[in-house]
Design an enzyme around this catalytic site. Sequence first.
Site, PDB file in Angstrom:
ATOM      1  N   LYS A  87       0.806  -1.238   0.000  1.00 40.87           N
ATOM      2  CA  LYS A  87       0.000   0.000   0.000  1.00 40.87           C
ATOM      3  C   LYS A  87       0.837   1.287   0.000  1.00 40.87           C
ATOM      4  O   LYS A  87       0.547   2.203  -0.768  1.00 40.87           O
ATOM      5  CB  LYS A  87      -0.984  -0.026   1.181  1.00 40.87           C
ATOM      6  CG  LYS A  87      -2.085  -1.090   1.004  1.00 40.87           C
ATOM      7  CD  LYS A  87      -2.899  -1.282   2.279  1.00 40.87           C
ATOM      8  CE  LYS A  87      -4.011  -2.304   2.090  1.00 40.87           C
ATOM      9  NZ  LYS A  87      -4.659  -2.699   3.355  1.00 40.87           N
ATOM     10  N   TYR A 262      -2.413   0.233  11.399  1.00 37.72           N
ATOM     11  CA  TYR A 262      -3.864   0.286  11.630  1.00 37.72           C
ATOM     12  C   TYR A 262      -4.190   0.869  13.002  1.00 37.72           C
ATOM     13  O   TYR A 262      -3.589   1.867  13.402  1.00 37.72           O
ATOM     14  CB  TYR A 262      -4.488  -1.104  11.429  1.00 37.72           C
ATOM     15  CG  TYR A 262      -4.065  -1.702  10.124  1.00 37.72           C
ATOM     16  CD1 TYR A 262      -4.367  -1.058   8.927  1.00 37.72           C
ATOM     17  CD2 TYR A 262      -3.321  -2.872  10.050  1.00 37.72           C
ATOM     18  CE1 TYR A 262      -3.957  -1.566   7.707  1.00 37.72           C
ATOM     19  CE2 TYR A 262      -2.908  -3.394   8.832  1.00 37.72           C
ATOM     20  CZ  TYR A 262      -3.231  -2.733   7.674  1.00 37.72           C
ATOM     21  OH  TYR A 262      -2.822  -3.235   6.484  1.00 37.72           O
TER      22      TYR A 262
HETATM   23  O1  DON Z   1      -7.179  -6.907   1.151  1.00 41.67           O
HETATM   24  C1  DON Z   1      -6.807  -7.695   1.998  1.00 41.67           C
HETATM   25  O2  DON Z   1      -7.507  -8.023   2.953  1.00 41.67           O
HETATM   26  C2  DON Z   1      -5.419  -8.288   1.854  1.00 41.67           C
HETATM   27  N1  DON Z   1      -5.088  -8.472   0.477  1.00 41.67           N
HETATM   28  C3  DON Z   1      -4.386  -7.401   2.465  1.00 41.67           C
HETATM   29  C4  DON Z   1      -4.687  -7.053   3.912  1.00 41.67           C
HETATM   30  C5  DON Z   1      -3.492  -6.852   4.732  1.00 41.67           C
HETATM   31  O3  DON Z   1      -2.386  -7.239   4.422  1.00 41.67           O
HETATM   32  C6  DON Z   1      -3.740  -6.248   6.056  1.00 41.67           C
HETATM   33  N2  DON Z   1      -2.531  -6.263   6.843  1.00 41.67           N
HETATM   34  N3  DON Z   1      -2.254  -6.490   7.922  1.00 41.67           N
END
Ligand code: DON
Length: 345
Positions: A87, A262
């Site tokens: 991200k 987060y």
């Molecule tokens: O969109 C999602 O849920 C996953 N591809 C990525 C989420 C993620 O890595 C959150 N991190 N801790």
Amino acid sequence: MHESLPFEDSLASISTGDLPSLLEVEQHLHEAYGHYRYDDDGAVADYIPALAQADPSLFGASIVGAAGNVADVGDAAHPFSIQSVSKPFVFALVCDALGHEQVLDKVGVNGTGLPFNSVMAIELNQDRTMNPMVNAGAIATTSLIPGRSGEEKWEFLVDGLSRFAGRRLEVDDAVYASETATNLRNQGIAHLLDGYGRLYFDPDEATDVYTRQCSLLVTAHDLAVMGATLADGGINPITGEQAIEPRHCKRVLAVLATAGLYERSGEWLYEIGIPGKSGVSGGMVAIAPGKGAIGTFSPPLDDAGNSVRGQRLVKYLSERLGLNMFASKPIGLASPPAGTARRLA
Ligand code: DON
């Protein structure tokens, strides 16, 4: 608050110092690895079925200095899907292509205080998207990538992330297929944002490009190189290639500090003092501006989705290597010449 000031994109910077010698960095990295290697707290993510198969004992870390020094330990070369650690780098590419003001207006840069895939965060906030580090803001950010089709956007994105890594990144097809088959929540988020006028491309195609971006294979070493590129004004310290313009790095790092971990971002910054980003496959990057970056990989996560061993190792190294951006020492201790008052009256 948001108007541009004449000096806004000045490259003037404060010096944040240097990393210790490579020998010291290697010693501390090996010590940290030894300390946390057998910690078994946390659980491997299973909401994406392909991730549930990860070996929880894998643990690797890498430090890459802004001057190009490298130290790797453990499973630093083990490939895993980058997930949310993509991200900040996609955000960086969009800043570079459109200007960081566009991201401020179209996505936002404030923390949600809620989990990464929160729908409530969209409903509770007037702006709907809050920042490029949580899923809603990340899908909106990906939708802003230049290109008229999903394929053009994808090419732009993979080229850019590969510049950060210094090698051509490839998709893990099994992870991509597994997440595509199960990402109804992200599809729902994309459609919700579209309804609110906060998505800038077809919602299904934007979700697909986002899902592919999350499936790109990297190693802890790659994450350290990618992070060190943000620590080094957008120049990859290994290849010398410019990934993005220098002026965007400080914006990307600011949002990472606010939202990279987060709802745990406050605790992270309080303990560790440098921006970081985690992903559900167990990757993490932590960036010390001007100095370098740490990449880690260890699949077991805490309940906010952040690698447990990764956080512990980065905390240890932040202290040993003097990375905390907020740390200062009293100016009076800096050996003033005898009889000289160092403080302003
Ligand atoms: O969109 C999602 O849920 C996953 N591809 C990525 C989420 C993620 O890595 C959150 N991190 N801790």
